[in-house]
Design an enzyme around this catalytic site. Structure first.
Site, PDB file in Angstrom:
ATOM      1  N   GLU A  62     -68.640  54.231 -33.068  1.00 20.03           N
ATOM      2  CA  GLU A  62     -67.557  54.301 -34.048  1.00 20.03           C
ATOM      3  C   GLU A  62     -67.791  53.319 -35.198  1.00 20.03           C
ATOM      4  OE1 GLU A  62     -63.481  54.578 -32.416  1.00 20.03           O
ATOM      5  OE2 GLU A  62     -64.441  54.421 -30.452  1.00 20.03           O
ATOM      6  N   GLU A 110     -66.928  50.152 -32.411  1.00 22.98           N
ATOM      7  CA  GLU A 110     -67.053  50.195 -30.951  1.00 22.98           C
ATOM      8  C   GLU A 110     -68.114  51.198 -30.554  1.00 22.98           C
ATOM      9  OE1 GLU A 110     -62.687  48.776 -29.378  1.00 22.98           O
ATOM     10  OE2 GLU A 110     -63.224  50.877 -29.125  1.00 22.98           O
ATOM     11  N   ASP A 114     -64.134  61.105 -26.769  1.00 22.19           N
ATOM     12  CA  ASP A 114     -62.992  62.012 -26.870  1.00 22.19           C
ATOM     13  C   ASP A 114     -62.945  62.726 -28.219  1.00 22.19           C
ATOM     14  OD1 ASP A 114     -62.298  59.685 -28.203  1.00 22.19           O
ATOM     15  OD2 ASP A 114     -60.563  59.234 -26.945  1.00 22.19           O
ATOM     16  N   THR A 115     -63.291  62.027 -29.309  1.00 22.21           N
ATOM     17  CA  THR A 115     -63.279  62.679 -30.619  1.00 22.21           C
ATOM     18  C   THR A 115     -64.316  63.792 -30.698  1.00 22.21           C
ATOM     19  OG1 THR A 115     -64.835  61.110 -31.600  1.00 22.21           O
ATOM     20  CG2 THR A 115     -62.499  60.556 -31.736  1.00 22.21           C
ATOM     21  N   SER A 147     -59.573  51.753 -22.584  1.00 20.97           N
ATOM     22  CA  SER A 147     -59.965  52.916 -23.368  1.00 20.97           C
ATOM     23  C   SER A 147     -58.720  53.638 -23.826  1.00 20.97           C
ATOM     24  CB  SER A 147     -60.841  53.864 -22.534  1.00 20.97           C
ATOM     25  OG  SER A 147     -60.093  54.417 -21.466  1.00 20.97           O
TER      26      SER A 147
END
Length: 388
Positions: free
Chosen positions: A258, A270, A277-278, A150
């Site tokens: 994503e 993905e 996190d985004t 990751s």
């Protein structure tokens, strides 16, 4: 209510999830491989174990007997989740989802071969000879990643023949877990990337957050903004793909799906079965519920009537430029806090390494505000804060 939640992985995403859980009166045991990880600082109990050690993981589950098991990282013996479900434990989103998404091979094959979603061409390799042949077939440039990692760990782009062997060394040794197999992907010429946070509910319809744009360096998230610019046609295609793949994986919770947006359409990239996190941009109040609050509600089976865009926002990471096992200190927080329509989070990580994410800067304004302006403000705030 309340439920006992076993959180496997206690980084900054886990910390925000625990805060959301405590606000609804839940009991959380935070687990990680090192002590005083961010989520441990706000949880009810903590455990320090190697989660790749199946027996240690079994022992923690047996000792705490949680109502819900919530994975937050990849480096876990996820195959144990199947037996936990058989024993009556609830795994989030599900044992199937955790096992598929923790391994790029499983999720990519599901998306491309079983569901027929549009992806970059790809091959796998488990030794240097097979790797060289795969690169030759896929072509240069191409992207190389460990099957299990990751935050960009072990990822690189091959742009010349001279970089092939180095890319193999990095990908086969820098991933998480004990896998040395890697994936080689064709390089997609894309216009932008988005994360489509997707919420699957126990007793409700699948919901989508407004799309989030993001930028990476070294394969790791550097900044994100919401809403991202995307055509109605591309958004509906991304939503269709996200709904299809999350349905196939089964379970409840938030998923970070994503996509690449290219001239010839939308490519599935993905998927993470947890807060992304985004999605930290949602801490700027961009939505009626942050991604962490949405995940908790889905985990607990609480209804989520709708997800609405309340603000435009942007986030930028605060990185460490040093490596030290000493407790980090920070300068510039007072100056950063003085910027209007902004906020920041310091994660409380107990040590540093170069490029480690130590905090996030947030900027926001009314809906319709130019996100380029917000990105600039968030970056300026992040640059004010120095780690030493």
């Amino acid at each position: 209510m309340p439920k006992k939640i076993l959180l496997l992985g206690s980084g900054e995403l886990g910390k925000e999830f625990v805060i959301a859980a405590k606000r609804l009166g839940q009991y959380v045991i935070a687990v990680d491989s090192y002590n005083n990880a961010p989520a441990m600082q706000v949880a009810d109990e903590r455990e320090v174990i190697d989660m790749l050690n199946g027996e240690a993981l079994d022992a923690v589950v047996a000792m705490h007997k949680p109502d819900i098991i919530v994975p937050e990282i990849e480096a876990i013996r996820t195959e144990r989740f199947y037996q936990y479900e058989e024993q009556g434990y609830t795994v989030i989103p599900s044992a199937r989802a955790a096992n598929f998404t923790m391994n790029r091979k499983a999720i990519r094959d599901l998306a491309s071969k079983e569901l027929g979603l549009k992806t970059a061409p790809y091959l796998y390799a488990s030794d240097i000879d097979a790797f060289r042949k795969a690169v030759e077939v896929i072509g240069i440039p191409c992207v190389v990643k460990p099957l299990m990692s990751s935050s960009g760990k072990g990822q690189s782009i091959i742009k010349t023949n001279d970089a092939i062997d180095k890319a193999w060394e990095v990908a086969s040794t820098k991933g998480r877990g004990d896998y040395n197999e890697v994936i080689i992907e064709g390089f997609i010429t894309f216009n932008s990337e988005i994360t489509l946070l997707t919420v699957t509910q126990r007793n409700g319809i699948t919901l989508f957050c407004p799309p989030i744009g993001h930028r990476q360096e070294r394969g790791d998230y550097m900044e994100s903004w919401q809403p991202a610019l995307i055509s109605h046609e591309h958004l509906k295609e991304a939503e269709r793909m996200a709904k299809e793949v999350t349905k196939a994986l089964t379970g409840t919770g938030i998923w970070g799906v994503e996509f690449f947006l290219a001239d010839d359409g939308v490519y599935f990239s993905e998927l993470s079965p947890r807060p992304h996190d985004t999605g930290m941009v949602t801490l700027a109040g961009t939505q009626n519920f942050s991604e962490f609050e949405l995940h908790l509600r889905a985990v607990l089976g609480l209804p989520i009537p709708e997800i609405t865009l309340e603000r435009a926002g942007a986030s930028a990471v605060i990185l460490s430029e040093i490596e030290s096992m000493e407790t980090p200190h920070y300068t510039g927080i007072e100056a950063a806090a003085a910027v209007p329509k902004s906020d920041l989070r310091i994660f409380g990580k107990p040590y540093t390494r170069k490029y480690r994410r130590m905090g996030v800067a947030l900027a926001y304004d009314k809906p319709g505000t130019n996100t380029d302006e917000l990105r600039k403000r968030a970056k300026e705030i992040a640059d004010m804060v120095k780690v030493f």
